[in-house]
Write a protein that holds these residues in place. Structure first.
Motif, PDB file in Angstrom:
ATOM      1  N   SER A   1      47.998  88.988  46.204  1.00  0.00           N
ATOM      2  CA  SER A   1      47.368  87.794  45.629  1.00  0.00           C
ATOM      3  C   SER A   1      47.324  87.859  44.100  1.00  0.00           C
ATOM      4  O   SER A   1      47.428  86.828  43.423  1.00  0.00           O
ATOM      5  CB  SER A   1      45.952  87.634  46.190  1.00  0.00           C
ATOM      6  N   SER A   2      47.203  89.072  43.552  1.00  0.00           N
ATOM      7  CA  SER A   2      47.183  89.227  42.089  1.00  0.00           C
ATOM      8  C   SER A   2      48.513  88.795  41.481  1.00  0.00           C
ATOM      9  O   SER A   2      48.556  88.165  40.411  1.00  0.00           O
ATOM     10  CB  SER A   2      46.890  90.683  41.722  1.00  0.00           C
TER      11      SER A   2
ATOM     12  N   SER B   1      50.659  86.591  42.882  1.00  0.00           N
ATOM     13  CA  SER B   1      50.770  85.134  43.040  1.00  0.00           C
ATOM     14  C   SER B   1      49.948  84.386  41.993  1.00  0.00           C
ATOM     15  O   SER B   1      50.418  83.404  41.401  1.00  0.00           O
ATOM     16  CB  SER B   1      50.317  84.733  44.444  1.00  0.00           C
TER      17      SER B   1
ATOM     18  N   ASN C   1      38.856  85.143  41.566  1.00  0.00           N
ATOM     19  CA  ASN C   1      40.162  84.966  40.933  1.00  0.00           C
ATOM     20  C   ASN C   1      40.168  85.505  39.504  1.00  0.00           C
ATOM     21  O   ASN C   1      41.186  86.048  39.048  1.00  0.00           O
ATOM     22  CB  ASN C   1      40.563  83.491  40.948  1.00  0.00           C
TER      23      ASN C   1
ATOM     24  N   SER D   1      40.697  89.228  39.756  1.00  0.00           N
ATOM     25  CA  SER D   1      42.087  89.544  40.084  1.00  0.00           C
ATOM     26  C   SER D   1      42.984  89.432  38.856  1.00  0.00           C
ATOM     27  O   SER D   1      43.831  90.296  38.613  1.00  0.00           O
ATOM     28  CB  SER D   1      42.585  88.610  41.190  1.00  0.00           C
TER      29      SER D   1
ATOM     30  N   PRO E   1      44.659  92.832  43.603  1.00  0.00           N
ATOM     31  CA  PRO E   1      44.197  91.884  44.622  1.00  0.00           C
ATOM     32  C   PRO E   1      42.688  92.007  44.840  1.00  0.00           C
ATOM     33  O   PRO E   1      42.158  93.121  44.942  1.00  0.00           O
ATOM     34  CB  PRO E   1      44.960  92.301  45.881  1.00  0.00           C
TER      35      PRO E   1
ATOM     36  N   GLY F   1      39.462  90.095  47.240  1.00  0.00           N
ATOM     37  CA  GLY F   1      39.105  89.140  48.283  1.00  0.00           C
ATOM     38  C   GLY F   1      37.594  89.010  48.350  1.00  0.00           C
ATOM     39  O   GLY F   1      36.868  89.992  48.143  1.00  0.00           O
TER      40      GLY F   1
ATOM     41  N   THR G   1      47.028  90.104  50.478  1.00  0.00           N
ATOM     42  CA  THR G   1      47.972  89.001  50.291  1.00  0.00           C
ATOM     43  C   THR G   1      47.328  87.651  50.559  1.00  0.00           C
ATOM     44  O   THR G   1      47.383  86.742  49.729  1.00  0.00           O
ATOM     45  CB  THR G   1      49.206  89.179  51.202  1.00  0.00           C
ATOM     46  N   SER G   2      46.693  87.501  51.713  1.00  0.00           N
ATOM     47  CA  SER G   2      46.102  86.221  52.100  1.00  0.00           C
ATOM     48  C   SER G   2      45.021  86.462  53.143  1.00  0.00           C
ATOM     49  O   SER G   2      45.222  87.238  54.077  1.00  0.00           O
ATOM     50  CB  SER G   2      47.185  85.300  52.672  1.00  0.00           C
TER      51      SER G   2
END
Length: 217
Positions: free
Chosen positions: A79-80, A82, A104, A107, A113, A115, A164-165
């Protein structure tokens, strides 16, 4: 809160830094955007590039673990990665709610990443493991996320998050009052210093924010 990491992930240098916080979530926090996110986004847009992402030590270490587990980080981006790419491409960030927006920021600041999860929707011990063959879950903004060979957070009800998600099961809502913030670390980060910084920011920028517990495993 009990959080553990499977031994083979520890051997790959994976660490989790977690923070449990009580707060009042807000649909929008002008303070977070004006004082934290907007200045950081502007700096990234002006100074960073895709090449810098590729050369970043934290990103290299993160993707090395993905590959060791058999997950292609170019297809299943951390995620970092993206988020960083999105800002460099001047696509901006979605505004969600105060905790997700602050997540966010972490990150993008640490290039790791992160969460955030609704602690009330998590059951029992949390274990960082690896998704099994054919395994998937309903992802936020996605029909399904293929978590086979992906690092995943698992509780008594199954997998609910990954670097990731994340799944919809433990997602943060406007009604969340106790959140779990998890940073996925892959070596080279001063976790203790990062946790101190996160505690200050959580209590300064979340409405009635109070850190209940922090840990590094």
């Amino acid at each position: 809160m009990k959080v553990v990491i499977e031994d083979h992930l520890k051997k790959l240098g994976v660490t989790l830094a977690y923070t449990v916080v009580e707060f009042e979530n807000e649909t929008y926090s002008e303070k977070i955007w004006q004082e934290l996110l907007n200045p950081l986004l502007q700096t990234i847009e002006e100074k960073d590039s895709i090449e810098r992402i590729k050369d970043d030590e934290a990103m290299i270490a993160t993707k090395k673990v993905y590959r060791a587990l058999g997950k292609d980080p170019a297809r299943f981006r951390p995620s970092s990665d993206s988020l960083w790419r999105r800002v460099i491409q001047k696509k901006g960030l979605y505004q969600i709610n105060s905790l997700v927006d602050l997540n966010n920021y972490f990150s993008l600041k640490y290039k790791l990443p992160f969460g955030s999860y609704d602690a009330a929707k998590i059951a029992g011990e949390i274990r960082l493991g690896v998704g099994q063959e054919g395994e998937s879950y309903s992802g936020i903004g996605k029909k399904a996320v293929n978590i086979e060979n992906l690092m995943v957070l698992i509780d008594a009800a199954g997998a609910f998050g990954s670097p990731t998600s994340d799944s919809t099961r433990a997602m943060i809502s406007d009604h969340t009052s106790q959140g779990l913030i998890v940073g996925y670390l892959f070596g080279g980060t001063d976790a203790a210093a990062m946790q101190k910084d996160i505690a200050v920011l959580v209590e300064s920028y979340l409405k009635n924010g109070k850190v209940v517990e922090q840990g590094i495993v």
